[in-house]
Design a protein around this motif. Structure first.
Motif, PDB file in Angstrom:
ATOM      1  N   ALA A  64     -22.772  10.781  30.724  1.00 13.35           N
ATOM      2  CA  ALA A  64     -23.578   9.763  31.302  1.00 13.35           C
ATOM      3  C   ALA A  64     -23.185  10.051  32.893  1.00 13.35           C
ATOM      4  O   ALA A  64     -22.072   9.945  33.009  1.00 13.35           O
ATOM      5  CB  ALA A  64     -23.574   8.560  31.065  1.00 13.35           C
ATOM      6  N   ARG A 103     -14.827  -2.805  29.163  1.00 16.90           N
ATOM      7  CA  ARG A 103     -13.905  -3.597  29.433  1.00 16.90           C
ATOM      8  C   ARG A 103     -14.059  -4.766  30.648  1.00 16.90           C
ATOM      9  O   ARG A 103     -13.430  -5.883  30.666  1.00 16.90           O
ATOM     10  CB  ARG A 103     -12.656  -2.632  30.034  1.00 16.90           C
TER      11      ARG A 103
ATOM     12  N   ILE E   7     -20.037   3.406  22.836  1.00 10.87           N
ATOM     13  CA  ILE E   7     -18.786   4.112  22.493  1.00 10.87           C
ATOM     14  C   ILE E   7     -17.745   3.065  22.628  1.00 10.87           C
ATOM     15  O   ILE E   7     -17.280   2.200  23.592  1.00 10.87           O
ATOM     16  CB  ILE E   7     -18.250   4.988  23.673  1.00 10.87           C
ATOM     17  N   PHE E  36     -13.023  11.228  26.050  1.00 13.31           N
ATOM     18  CA  PHE E  36     -12.148  11.693  27.223  1.00 13.31           C
ATOM     19  C   PHE E  36     -12.477  10.745  28.313  1.00 13.31           C
ATOM     20  O   PHE E  36     -13.502  10.810  28.677  1.00 13.31           O
ATOM     21  CB  PHE E  36     -12.397  13.059  27.861  1.00 13.31           C
ATOM     22  N   GLY E  37     -11.732  10.147  29.054  1.00 15.25           N
ATOM     23  CA  GLY E  37     -12.035   9.365  30.085  1.00 15.25           C
ATOM     24  C   GLY E  37     -10.835   8.931  30.918  1.00 15.25           C
ATOM     25  O   GLY E  37      -9.760   9.514  30.911  1.00 15.25           O
TER      26      GLY E  37
HETATM   27  N1  LIG Z   1     -19.488   9.438  31.949  1.00 10.89           N
HETATM   28  C1  LIG Z   1     -19.356   9.276  30.526  1.00 10.89           C
HETATM   29  N2  LIG Z   1     -20.086   9.790  29.776  1.00 10.89           N
HETATM   30  C2  LIG Z   1     -19.903   9.856  28.296  1.00 10.89           C
HETATM   31  N3  LIG Z   1     -19.134   9.166  27.715  1.00 10.89           N
HETATM   32  C3  LIG Z   1     -18.208   8.543  28.765  1.00 10.89           C
HETATM   33  C4  LIG Z   1     -18.117   8.413  29.847  1.00 10.89           C
HETATM   34  N4  LIG Z   1     -17.254   7.927  30.472  1.00 10.89           N
HETATM   35  C5  LIG Z   1     -16.415   7.425  29.547  1.00 10.89           C
HETATM   36  N5  LIG Z   1     -16.923   7.802  28.395  1.00 10.89           N
HETATM   37  C6  LIG Z   1     -16.644   7.410  27.053  1.00 10.89           C
HETATM   38  O1  LIG Z   1     -15.911   6.276  27.003  1.00 10.89           O
HETATM   39  C7  LIG Z   1     -14.632   6.063  26.487  1.00 10.89           C
HETATM   40  C8  LIG Z   1     -13.724   5.000  27.333  1.00 10.89           C
HETATM   41  O2  LIG Z   1     -13.738   5.522  28.587  1.00 10.89           O
HETATM   42  P1  LIG Z   1     -12.424   5.467  29.666  1.00 10.89           P
HETATM   43  O3  LIG Z   1     -12.836   5.781  30.951  1.00 10.89           O
HETATM   44  O4  LIG Z   1     -11.069   5.635  29.052  1.00 10.89           O
HETATM   45  O5  LIG Z   1     -12.316   3.784  29.876  1.00 10.89           O
HETATM   46  P2  LIG Z   1     -13.390   2.349  30.083  1.00 10.89           P
HETATM   47  O6  LIG Z   1     -14.307   2.632  29.665  1.00 10.89           O
HETATM   48  O7  LIG Z   1     -12.430   1.319  30.020  1.00 10.89           O
HETATM   49  O8  LIG Z   1     -13.331   2.596  31.961  1.00 10.89           O
HETATM   50  C9  LIG Z   1     -14.054   7.518  26.683  1.00 10.89           C
HETATM   51  O9  LIG Z   1     -13.227   7.823  25.900  1.00 10.89           O
HETATM   52  C10 LIG Z   1     -15.591   8.289  26.471  1.00 10.89           C
HETATM   53  O10 LIG Z   1     -15.594   8.564  24.802  1.00 10.89           O
END
Ligand SMILES: Nc1ncnc2c1ncn2[C@@H]1O[C@H](COP(=O)(O)OP(=O)(O)O)[C@@H](O)[C@H]1O
Ligand SMILES: Nc1ncnc2c1ncn2[C@@H]1O[C@H](COP(=O)(O)OP(=O)(O)O)[C@@H](O)[C@H]1O
Ligand SMILES: Nc1ncnc2c1ncn2[C@@H]1O[C@H](COP(=O)(O)OP(=O)(O)O)[C@@H](O)[C@H]1O
Lengths: 112, 435, 435, 435, 112, 112
Positions: A64, A103, E7, E36-37
């Motif tokens: 996204a 979150r 997710i 991945f994030g």
């Molecule tokens: N831009 C994105 N596009 C698709 N999936 C995403 C994107 N950003 C995060 N995700 C998904 O969401 C999960 C959680 O994101 P993360 O950045 O680790 O923590 P938070 O949601 O708390 O900011 C990631 O492991 C990934 O699967």
């Protein structure tokens, strides 16, 4: 915002992720999928018989992103995932109406 | 042949009867080796054969295979205790040519001191039990992925009585085939032909799996099949080596010949695939091994290592073609190829025993006054009788079972898979870790 | 009982002491068999029990189970070398009723020529070590999926000293239970009750897994559990058959009775599930097998095959209900049901030994002048003492361990899984193949 | 040393020759134990080593490992039958210092009655064959995930002739190293150094896997590796215990010392990881076990249990660092760390045999008139000669193989995985269950 | 109609499903994915080497629903999936043009 | 262009793929998923306890196609995947803004 779905060859994952991160995409979600397309599968032997297995293991990458990153992201995937051989995969672009960060409850661009 | 015949120079069949043991004394080394062999042969069935077969079915049916092997182990043990040992190895009186009696029901008379030859009768009976266990377990490959669990239980009980016990008695228990001079060291007739034919009968009676032969039904886990195959190879040292019922040169030579049979069967099948498909497969090489082992089994105590190797080569090539003919040409869905591997192997091996026992071919020779041609004739009779008996008995057993509890699942159950339908369980829940 | 008592007609406990071996001569057949049995019993723990238990936990904790079994094997071996063998089997002087001495620390005096009965003392010590290894490994099923790895290590050291060594000495090393006439052929008290009680104590002290009992915690790999179960069945031939410490009719009969116990336990549990749930499960039949084996263990050298079968039937039914009562009714999260299977089985088996040893029931009889009632009484004392000793020792051990290194993981660690938290590894990386 | 030397007080090398067996008589207990050991050692290779190695590669290459181990088993068996046994263990006439002759080609003279020492020659030959099988199977770890299947077949044939047979003859078949007094109880030189060096040569000649060292190449299935590791531990009782070629105190002590070596190796590696990484891993503890076992192997028949434990501790620490140096520092992609574990372990063990055989360290002592220093010198010569011979022979073999069939896959094949490229099969089809 | 892609952390599945069903969503489809994030992964040991594994096991939940349920559904997921720690995940909202029930051929809102 | 997501019973895959290819769709991507819906799951036995497992293995099929193929494709899936029993699954239709073929860089209809 846009929602990008890319189908790639599995061993290209690391390069694609790196390329996306280089253009500023921080999050992606990856799924193991089976692809059917122009690229043909392989033969398997089973006690004297031969079978055609026509699915191929691929990875699906979902991202996204904000509209302004779209072209660079497509470009990044394109060049990182390409081997020039059949079966390199596709990139699909869908419109994304909204996004939320679980979150914090943030929404829209801030949630990405 | 289950007992070492050279010892007293008596005909083999006499020595095979446990009740002739009066004059024997305990040989502790033989006892140690047969207890070890017993462990090895049980290990061949659970987990060996169960894993070998289990890896070849689809994920949704994996537990059905494991469960059937396990339940067969338990049920045959109970039957053995009750009357099967007695029917197989006790004196059958007037019927002794065909079947034993009931004197030893509930293992009566099998005490801590009773001997069978040079080993405790408890050990002899237990060793023989492991053969009785693996034989019906081999059969389940013929109707895998479509049989009702209750049918397997019913089949086990009936078939052990009608097919296994009589053939075992005829060949090893002092029956007429033994008297006629049929040589079957470790189970070419009683185990392999018997199981192979039963599987073929079952496959014909039950019809093919849904989707056969157009749908691919690839093995769900080749590493499991490999593991089982390797266990079979190792365990077979007890199967054939233990059939000397002694720890001596006969047992040692049986192991060596058996091993060479396995190696040659593997190489032959590998060569066939490499030539015909351009690549050798894992499933191919292990199937060749099983073919080699099954085929060398009846001969293993009568031949030398070169004989074992030659038999293995023949087995690898002939069984390779047998699978193709039965499954691809005749379109008989003997799911895990029990007949072309064990049945055909057992038939060939039983007959080739008459050939490779010849001293000129490195064998240990024939009984006094018997020529190779004569022995081959006797062996052929042994094979044919076994085929016929097993076919008729199996037919009756499956008909009865079908009438009583139903043999086959319906379409929807087959689609869903036997694990959920009969056992309310699935083999793998890898994702459960995430929860 | 670990040594064959009929040989000299002496009380069993005398014969169990290795230092009484002066007059013995080496029996090579016995030696061959006990070396084989040693391999079989080690095989029961790694990989057998490890796989049996490992298949039952969730994916995220699979390595923790395998690792614990493996590390226990290594740690107990080191302890055995250092002083545990000595504490278990050497003369304890004034304390001999309760515990051995330290004369044999670092296996002092265990030379290439020293004998224990008819076998080298090296073999005797090694065989006994495999029992010492599997006992704490059984316990880990009680606190699976929530224990800290360092706690398992600490527990192993303390528990072997406070629980295993004294009980082993009391029952097999010439202590007071042996003198009193408690018959435990292969470990109903020392191994099964001891491990079962320790697991129950641990489960009560540590509390249930997060989500228990509402969340499903399905086995992540039933094929792994099957494989381990089959290895246990086969390995148990060494466990019980080896406990005759000879290759003879006693060993043979122990194997036969053991096998029948396993078969009957399997059938009984299968029947219970078939009746109560309408379907028999794979997990059910193998659990019944373990119940049968655990229960027949103390009796195995004193009974006949029918006795083994009867004990197995009782074990299958009673342990089935025990699991339900402990886990569903009392809501005690003994994760892998160690107490209801091994604890209850060990208690029953120890007491039933006094029953099925009766010649009228096919058993080998009682010591001179002892009636069945008396023997049952003696056996009951043996069981009760073991329960009490194990409960107290385990309580102390777990309290100490908790104070020193902490017993239980925190919530987040439990959610993440022990494999990553304690070992920085995951069991499976199937998708790594694509990279 | 493969035969028990204390028996007649003769130099070891004389006793190792099967043709000196004229005066011997059959010992059935020894026979039973060596048949058992044979089964155990074959079990170490298939499935043991195959699973141990197989779990460590990526999913796409799992079958290549299993297949290579299996095909090696078959091919080496055929070669053994043809001439390899003869080259290794028969009298080489004028060349006897270096290699045996061809008198025993096709196992000529290995009859049901021929003895080798106290056991049938069939059993001796079969037992030795299992060592010949596992040695090239160890090597494949060095070039895993990038080797062509036909290259493995070619390598096996050439290497067994140029590297294995001569070294085996020199050390165990009565060649000059044996005469010189090199003590190698069960294969520190012939098996472990030999395999380790060959793997290193292969790794250097073939270059690293694509992506090494930046790409993670995590084990695809640690539970498989665990299972194989446990089988190796248990099977090693036959490897080292069987090398006494007798069922006696020597075999018993070898097993005890071996077991302590495995335990100590496990604990040492676990400690290293706990200290350096903060956590001990499953792969670490089992690798330490293999290091301990490989290292204790040459010494196992000459030392006591404390010696075994000390050797294991040293092995665990040194092999841990060796892996890091070879792979992380020198960036040599010996894929499964064969050299740092088996090569380094074999070298250390061969030399340490000269140390821990000292009676002061619990060992069984040196030959008449030999001091510890002298024995260490002799052992060092043995190790150096083995390293040199193996390095040169392996280099020639791999050069030849590369010229004849090509050693390494191309980039695209490496990406696709060896299973599909060479065997048209995949290891797992878990989802096939849904179809 | 809307198509919602969430997710989440795997162990939150049961709570999320419950929460969705409480607001009237009856059907969902769940996929195991790797995320991945921002949340960092873990270290793995391999014979003396340490590797950083930066993907994390997540679950993807897809829900098709009528427009009027959207806000409640987002809210439900949000609160059921939240632990307040990084890596709790995202909710993406896409427009859904049409839906069909295969069994009956119904389409539109009736198909959900 | 449209992006079609179908949830079907796993054993229907071959028929569905065939039907799609008959109407001119050449590429599809398939994912194993778990479905929750009206169709109930099954019971599992665990040592005397019974558990309700309410997810069902399903396959998700994703197809990007040109607008003119949409109706036929929906129709094709519909009839190939239908057994008439509950749990046959759903077809969801989303709008697809753009598509790229990675190998060639082509975009739009040409990329499919
Ligand atoms: N831009 C994105 N596009 C698709 N999936 C995403 C994107 N950003 C995060 N995700 C998904 O969401 C999960 C959680 O994101 P993360 O950045 O680790 O923590 P938070 O949601 O708390 O900011 C990631 O492991 C990934 O699967
Ligand atoms: N129309 C489509 N809809 C969804 N996925 C597709 C489509 N076409 C191709 N794919 C996916 O893209 C992968 C690559 O497509 P393929 O036709 O083999 O090669 P190329 O992308 O080079 O034309 C396929 O395996 C499949 O997973
Ligand atoms: N609203 C929904 N959103 C996403 N997936 C759904 C939805 N409803 C159903 N599904 C998926 O479709 C499958 C079938 O649905 P179900 O309600 O069981 O039967 P039917 O399609 O016959 O009404 C479910 O298992 C689930 O995977």
């Amino acid at each position: 915002m846009k929602f990008l779905i890319a189908i790639i060859k599995p061993f290209k994952l690391d390069e694609v992720r790196q390329a996306l991160s280089d253009v500023g995409v921080t999050g992606v979600t990856v799924t193991e999928v089976q692809g059917f397309g122009r690229q043909k599968g392989h033969t398997e032997i089973y006690r004297g018989a031969e079978y055609n297995v026509d699915f191929l293991p691929k990875l699906k990458i979902e991202v996204a992103l904000t509209e302004d990153l779209l072209d660079q992201a497509v470009q990044a995937i394109q060049s990182a995932a390409s081997t020039g051989k059949i079966g390199d995969g596709k990139i699909f672009v869908l419109d994304l109406e909204n996004a939320y960060r679980i979150r914090t409850g943030e929404s829209g661009n801030n949630a990405l | 042949m289950k007992r070492f015949i050279a010892l007293l120079g008596l005909p083999a069949f006499l020595l095979m009867l446990p009740f002739d043991a009066a004059a024997d004394t305990l040989n502790q080394a033989d006892t140690a080796w047969i207890m070890t062999s017993t462990a090895l042969v049980l290990f061949m069935c659970i987990p060996g054969l169960a894993l070998f077969y289990g890896g070849l079915v689809r994920t949704k049916n994996i537990l059905s295979i494991l469960m059937q092997c396990f339940a067969i182990t338990a049920v045959v043990s109970a039957l053995w205790l009750a009357f099967l040992y007695s029917l197989s190895f006790s004196d059958g009186g007037g019927m002794n040519a065909w079947i034993g009696g009931l004197d030893k029901s509930f293992l009566a008379g099998v005490t801590v001191d009773s001997l069978s030859g040079t080993i405790p009768e408890s050990v002899f009976s237990m060793f023989q039990l492991t053969f009785a266990i693996i034989t019906p377990a081999l059969v389940i490959g013929g109707f895998a992925e479509r049989v009702r669990f209750s049918a397997v239980m019913m089949f086990t009980v009936l078939w052990m009585i009608l097919a296994y016990a009589p053939l075992c008695h005829m060949v090893w228990g002092g029956g007429w085939l033994a008297e006629m001079g049929v040589k079957d060291f470790a189970g070419g007739t009683v185990v392999h032909i018997n199981a192979g034919v039963a599987a073929l009968v079952a496959a014909l009676m039950m019809g093919p799996r849904r989707g056969f032969p157009t749908t691919m039904m690839l093995p769900h886990n080749m590493t499991m099949t490999f593991t089982g195959a390797a266990m079979l190879w190792v365990g077979w040292f007890g199967f054939n080596g233990g059939s000397a019922v002694a720890a001596n040169g006969s047992a040692g030579m049986a192991i060596l010949a058996t091993h060479m049979g396995a190696a040659a069967g593997s190489l032959a099948w590998m060569a066939m695939e490499w030539i015909r498909h351009g690549k050798p497969s894992m499933l191919g090489i292990v199937t060749g091994m099983v073919a080699g082992l099954g085929t060398v089994t009846p001969a293993s105590g009568f031949i030398g290592p070169m004989g074992g190797f030659m038999i293995g080569l023949i087995a690898g090539v002939v069984c390779y073609w047998s699978v193709i003919i039965i499954k691809q040409k005749l379109k008989i869905d003997d799911s895990l190829d029990v007949f072309p591997v064990h049945g055909v192997g057992g038939i060939m091996g039983t007959i080739l025993t008459g050939v490779f026992a010849a001293p000129a071919l490195g064998g240990l020779g024939f009984d006094e006054g018997i020529t190779m041609i004569q022995q081959v004739g006797i062996q052929t009779v042994g094979a044919v009788v076994t085929i016929a008996w097993s076919a008729v008995a199996s037919y009756i057993v499956f008909k009865l079972t079908d009438a009583l509890v139903g043999l086959r699942v319906d379409q929807q159950e087959e689609t869903e898979g036997l694990d959920l339908v009969f056992h309310d369980e699935r083999g793998y829940n890898f994702d459960s870790g995430s929860r």
